[in-house]
Scaffold this motif. Structure first.
Motif, short mmCIF file in Angstrom:
data_model
loop_
_atom_site.label_atom_id
_atom_site.label_comp_id
_atom_site.label_asym_id
_atom_site.label_seq_id
_atom_site.Cartn_x
_atom_site.Cartn_y
_atom_site.Cartn_z
N ASP A 46 -72.15 -43.12 -51.87
CA ASP A 46 -72.68 -44.36 -52.43
C ASP A 46 -73.76 -45.01 -51.56
N ARG A 47 -74.08 -44.40 -50.43
CA ARG A 47 -75.10 -44.96 -49.53
C ARG A 47 -76.03 -43.86 -49.05
N PRO A 48 -77.23 -44.23 -48.62
CA PRO A 48 -78.10 -43.22 -48.00
C PRO A 48 -77.41 -42.61 -46.78
N MET A 49 -77.76 -41.40 -46.45
CA MET A 49 -77.12 -40.67 -45.36
C MET A 49 -77.22 -41.41 -44.02
N PHE A 50 -76.11 -41.41 -43.28
CA PHE A 50 -76.09 -42.00 -41.94
C PHE A 50 -75.08 -41.25 -41.08
N ALA A 51 -75.29 -41.26 -39.78
CA ALA A 51 -74.35 -40.63 -38.85
C ALA A 51 -73.01 -41.34 -38.94
N GLY A 52 -71.95 -40.58 -39.05
CA GLY A 52 -70.62 -41.13 -39.20
C GLY A 52 -70.15 -41.19 -40.64
N GLN A 53 -71.03 -40.91 -41.58
CA GLN A 53 -70.68 -40.94 -43.00
C GLN A 53 -69.64 -39.86 -43.31
N ILE A 54 -68.61 -40.24 -44.04
CA ILE A 54 -67.58 -39.31 -44.49
C ILE A 54 -67.76 -39.11 -45.99
N ILE A 55 -67.82 -37.85 -46.40
CA ILE A 55 -67.96 -37.51 -47.81
C ILE A 55 -66.78 -36.63 -48.19
N GLN A 56 -66.07 -37.03 -49.24
CA GLN A 56 -64.93 -36.26 -49.73
C GLN A 56 -65.29 -35.68 -51.08
N TYR A 57 -64.97 -34.42 -51.27
CA TYR A 57 -65.20 -33.81 -52.57
C TYR A 57 -64.20 -32.71 -52.85
N ILE A 58 -64.16 -32.32 -54.11
CA ILE A 58 -63.34 -31.21 -54.56
C ILE A 58 -64.29 -30.06 -54.86
N VAL A 59 -63.91 -28.87 -54.45
CA VAL A 59 -64.71 -27.68 -54.72
C VAL A 59 -63.75 -26.52 -54.98
N THR A 60 -64.20 -25.57 -55.78
CA THR A 60 -63.40 -24.40 -56.12
C THR A 60 -64.14 -23.18 -55.58
N PRO A 61 -63.99 -22.88 -54.28
CA PRO A 61 -64.82 -21.83 -53.66
C PRO A 61 -64.45 -20.41 -54.08
N VAL A 62 -63.17 -20.11 -54.22
CA VAL A 62 -62.77 -18.75 -54.58
C VAL A 62 -61.50 -18.77 -55.43
N LEU A 63 -61.41 -17.80 -56.29
CA LEU A 63 -60.20 -17.53 -57.07
C LEU A 63 -59.71 -18.72 -57.88
N GLY A 64 -60.61 -19.64 -58.23
CA GLY A 64 -60.22 -20.79 -59.05
C GLY A 64 -59.33 -21.80 -58.35
N ILE A 65 -59.22 -21.71 -57.03
CA ILE A 65 -58.35 -22.60 -56.27
C ILE A 65 -59.13 -23.85 -55.87
N LYS A 66 -58.71 -25.01 -56.40
CA LYS A 66 -59.37 -26.27 -56.06
C LYS A 66 -59.01 -26.66 -54.64
N THR A 67 -60.02 -27.07 -53.90
CA THR A 67 -59.85 -27.42 -52.49
C THR A 67 -60.51 -28.76 -52.22
N LYS A 68 -59.83 -29.63 -51.51
CA LYS A 68 -60.44 -30.87 -51.06
C LYS A 68 -61.20 -30.56 -49.78
N TRP A 69 -62.43 -31.04 -49.71
CA TRP A 69 -63.27 -30.81 -48.55
C TRP A 69 -63.73 -32.17 -48.05
N VAL A 70 -63.58 -32.42 -46.77
CA VAL A 70 -64.02 -33.67 -46.17
C VAL A 70 -65.06 -33.33 -45.11
N THR A 71 -66.23 -33.90 -45.27
CA THR A 71 -67.36 -33.64 -44.39
C THR A 71 -67.77 -34.92 -43.68
N GLU A 72 -68.14 -34.79 -42.42
CA GLU A 72 -68.75 -35.92 -41.69
C GLU A 72 -70.19 -35.57 -41.37
N ILE A 73 -71.08 -36.50 -41.66
CA ILE A 73 -72.47 -36.37 -41.22
C ILE A 73 -72.47 -36.83 -39.76
#
Length: 154
Positions: A46-73
Motif C-alpha cells: 500500500d506504500r511506495p517501496m522503502f527499506a524495512g517494508q514487509i510484503i506478505q503474499y500467497i503463491v503456488t510455486p509447485v504442485l498446486g501447493i499454496k504457500t505464504k511468502w513474507v518478504t522484507e525489502i
C-alpha cells in the motif's frame, strides 16, 4: 550447505525513471508472475517501496501447493537498486538483488538471486529438475511480459 545463484539480465527501451516506477511497485509483481502461480498480495503493497517494508503474499510455486511468502525489502537506493529477502516461505534462503542501469537507448535490469533449498540432500536432489527449471520459467515469463509492456530493446 549448497547455495545456488540465478543471474539474469534484460534490456528494455525505457527510461530509468519508467523502469524504477514499475519495478519498485510491489503491486506490479502480480503482472510479471505467471497466472498459474496464483500470486496474491495479502499485505504491505500500500506504500511506495522503502527499506524495512514487509510484503506478505500467497503463491503456488509447485504442485498446486499454496504457500505464504513474507518478504522484507532490506535495501533501497531509489532509481538504482533494491534488495528483497524472504523472511518466511518456501526457501531456506532467498536474497534477491534488483539493479537498474542506464544504457544507450534504454536500461538494463539485472537480477541476482542467491537461494537455498530446504530439506538438505533431498532438496539438492530435486533442484536440477524441479526448482531450477521453475525459476528459469518464471523469469522467462517475466522477460516476455516486460517486453509486451515496454517493447523490445534493439
Amino acid at each position: 550447505m549448497k547455495i545456488y545463484r540465478l543471474h539474469k539480465k534484460q534490456k528494455l527501451p525505457i527510461t530509468k525513471a519508467q523502469a524504477w516506477a514499475f519495478l519498485s511497485s510491489p503491486n506490479n509483481l502480480k503482472t510479471i508472475t505467471p497466472d498459474y502461480m496464483g500470486f496474491n498480495i495479502l499485505y504491505g503493497a500500500d506504500r511506495p517501496m522503502f527499506a524495512g517494508q514487509i510484503i506478505q503474499y500467497i503463491v503456488t510455486p509447485v504442485l498446486g501447493i499454496k504457500t505464504k511468502w513474507v518478504t522484507e525489502i532490506t535495501h533501497v537506493q531509489e532509481g538504482d537498486y533494491f534488495v528483497d529477502e524472504q523472511r518466511f516461505g518456501p526457501y531456506a534462503l532467498w536474497h534477491h538483488k534488483h539493479f537498474i542501469k542506464e544504457i544507450d537507448g534504454g536500461i538494463e535490469m539485472e537480477d541476482i538471486i542467491d537461494y537455498k533449498i530446504p530439506f538438505g540432500i533431498l532438496g539438492q536432489l530435486v533442484h536440477p529438475f524441479l526448482v531450477k527449471p521453475k525459476l528459469n520459467e518464471i523469469f522467462e515469463y517475466r522477460t516476455k511480459k516486460l517486453e509486451a509492456l515496454f517493447g523490445v530493446y534493439k
